[in-house]
Design a protein around this motif. Structure first.
Motif, PDB file in Angstrom:
ATOM      1  N   GLN A  12       0.821  -1.212   0.000  1.00  0.00           N
ATOM      2  CA  GLN A  12       0.000   0.000   0.000  1.00  0.00           C
ATOM      3  C   GLN A  12       0.855   1.262   0.000  1.00  0.00           C
ATOM      4  OE1 GLN A  12      -2.896  -1.126   3.339  1.00  0.00           O
ATOM      5  NE2 GLN A  12      -4.184   0.131   2.014  1.00  0.00           N
ATOM      6  N   ARG A  16       1.169   4.183  -3.058  1.00  0.00           N
ATOM      7  CA  ARG A  16       0.791   5.582  -2.796  1.00  0.00           C
ATOM      8  C   ARG A  16       1.801   6.577  -3.355  1.00  0.00           C
ATOM      9  NH1 ARG A  16      -0.793   3.611   3.077  1.00  0.00           N
ATOM     10  NH2 ARG A  16      -3.040   3.256   2.776  1.00  0.00           N
ATOM     11  N   HIS A  88     -11.588   5.083  -6.883  1.00  0.00           N
ATOM     12  CA  HIS A  88     -10.778   5.571  -5.770  1.00  0.00           C
ATOM     13  C   HIS A  88      -9.571   6.293  -6.364  1.00  0.00           C
ATOM     14  CE1 HIS A  88     -13.191   3.141  -3.043  1.00  0.00           C
ATOM     15  NE2 HIS A  88     -12.972   2.092  -3.820  1.00  0.00           N
ATOM     16  N   PRO A  89      -9.012   7.276  -5.678  1.00  0.00           N
ATOM     17  CA  PRO A  89      -7.860   8.002  -6.227  1.00  0.00           C
ATOM     18  C   PRO A  89      -6.755   7.041  -6.668  1.00  0.00           C
ATOM     19  CG  PRO A  89      -8.656   9.104  -4.271  1.00  0.00           C
ATOM     20  CD  PRO A  89      -9.431   7.824  -4.370  1.00  0.00           C
ATOM     21  N   SER A  92      -3.942   6.056  -4.134  1.00  0.00           N
ATOM     22  CA  SER A  92      -4.424   5.923  -2.745  1.00  0.00           C
ATOM     23  C   SER A  92      -4.101   4.560  -2.155  1.00  0.00           C
ATOM     24  CB  SER A  92      -5.938   6.146  -2.683  1.00  0.00           C
ATOM     25  OG  SER A  92      -6.627   5.130  -3.405  1.00  0.00           O
ATOM     26  N   HIS A  94      -6.139   2.202  -2.063  1.00  0.00           N
ATOM     27  CA  HIS A  94      -7.360   1.895  -1.309  1.00  0.00           C
ATOM     28  C   HIS A  94      -7.732   0.420  -1.462  1.00  0.00           C
ATOM     29  CE1 HIS A  94     -11.265   2.895   0.553  1.00  0.00           C
ATOM     30  NE2 HIS A  94     -11.751   1.972  -0.264  1.00  0.00           N
ATOM     31  N   ALA A 102      -4.999   1.009  -7.521  1.00  0.00           N
ATOM     32  CA  ALA A 102      -3.902   1.971  -7.686  1.00  0.00           C
ATOM     33  C   ALA A 102      -3.314   1.845  -9.076  1.00  0.00           C
ATOM     34  CB  ALA A 102      -2.804   1.759  -6.645  1.00  0.00           C
TER      35      ALA A 102
END
Length: 385
Positions: A12, A16, A88-89, A92, A94, A102
């Motif tokens: 994660q 990011r 979702h961005p 992120s 997410h 992502a």
């Protein structure tokens, strides 16, 4: 040891980081800290020239002696596109319902982290022998000039001999373990100018319309060129752009600008393809006194490594973890494996290629864990033959 919770957190955090090609510095900063924590030797090397952008790359290594296994990959990603289209961005990381969203999750940051976690865990738990390394570039999704090609040469020039390599491309079609790539078709991109004579549409006899002749000529070069070879799909030419840049309705233009791409097997090379295209164009245009100019933009060589120890060990690891007999294939686009194949045996194996380069690029967390387990099994088998 890195457990699953820690591995997920590492993934994660890595996802990011915005690393749109070729800006991968922050990704390499992150990986350097991770590698150094587990006693890897780190080399961050940059390549560039007067007419290209300087790009950073990384080589991380641990262990000594032979055999030397390398994992190769890229940490740069393609742009995310329209941000509002994402669920979702895109940077992120997410997680929702066991899926992580992502840009770069599938191609190929997820597999890069899986291979690193696998290598760290192997070296942490075993009386390890041999050498393990990681060759990572920030120039794969871009022009691929200052990335893996000069990096593998740099490694070799340091006197470091890699015996075998896995490129962590998303090779699978439907399930983790269904495909291992053992080669790729080549790619030739060209720009073509078809040159007529400009004139007034009311007096076509005083002009030479390149559009009319271009339609005929392009039909002679596009499509399938052969029936394929023993290891590869047929060679195919596709027109990717046609433009005359004519804003008016009463002028016959002088030029037609065409872009084309050839995906070619081992029956062809750059020289034979360009000769074929020129001959076919001449047969359609010379009689009408229409000239043309064909220019190469880029070329990626075809490569094939076949089966052997590397594929046997990887197929064994995949079957032990999934009960799937992995197919050896050469379908798909180009990869950096073509550069590595000149130095050592190389195969490609990573995640499932469902959403790479798409809006809402994503992977299943369970796929990430499974791929990590397969890599660990493979590394264990490789160093303990």
């Amino acid at each position: 040891m890195i457990n699953q919770v820690e591995a997920q957190n590492i993934l994660q955090d890595f996802l990011r980081i915005e690393s749109v090609t070729p800006d991968a510095k922050k990704s390499f900063d992150f990986l350097e800290k991770l590698f150094k924590k587990y006693n890897f030797e780190i080399h961050r090397v940059k390549f560039g020239s007067a007419d290209t952008i300087e790009v950073e790359n990384m080589f991380a290594i641990i262990g000594s002696g032979g055999p030397h296994l390398n994992f190769a990959g890229h940490v740069d990603v393609v742009p995310p596109g329209e941000l509002n289209s994402w669920k979702h961005p895109p940077f992120s990381g997410h997680i929702e319902d066991g899926i992580i969203y992502a840009r770069g999750a599938e191609d190929m940051k997820g597999a890069v982290i899986a291979s690193i976690v696998a290598g760290i865990n192997y070296y942490e738990r075993m009386d390890s022998k041999g050498t393990l390394s990681y060759m990572l570039t920030g120039d794969e999704e871009g022009v691929a000039i200052n990335g893996t090609k000069p990096l593998i040469k740099w490694v070799n020039d340091q006197g470091i001999k890699i015996n075998d390599c896995i490129v962590t491309e998303p090779t699978n079609k439907e399930l983790i373990g269904d495909n291992i790539k053992i080669g790729r078709r080549g790619s030739l991109s060209c720009d073509l100018r078809i040159i007529g004579k400009q004139g007034h549409v009311a007096y076509p006899e005083k002009a030479k319309n390149p559009i009319t002749h271009a339609i005929k000529a392009l039909s002679k070069i596009t499509g399938q060129l052969d029936e394929g070879s023993e290891h590869f799909l047929p060679t195919n030419i596709e027109i990717t752009s046609i433009d005359v840049n004519n804003p008016t309705h009463n002028i016959i233009p002088e030029l037609v600008h065409v872009s084309l791409n050839v995906r070619f097997n081992d029956l062809w090379n750059e020289i034979s393809l360009i000769e074929y295209i020129k001959n076919r164009l001449s047969s359609a245009l010379d009689e009408a006194e229409i000239t043309f100019d064909l220019r190469k933009i880029s070329v990626a060589d075809v490569y094939y490594t076949g089966s052997g120890k590397l594929t046997d060990l990887l197929q064994k690891a995949i079957f032990n973890k999934t009960n799937i007999d992995a197919k050896l294939s050469t379908f798909g686009g180009t990869s950096d494996g073509r550069f590595i194949a000149k130095y050592c045996p190389v195969v490609e194996f990573g995640l499932v290629g469902r959403t790479m380069h798409q809006v809402d690029e994503k992977i299943r967390i369970d796929d990430f864990f499974l791929l990590t387990e397969i890599y660990i099994e493979f590394i264990d088998n490789y160093f303990n033959l």
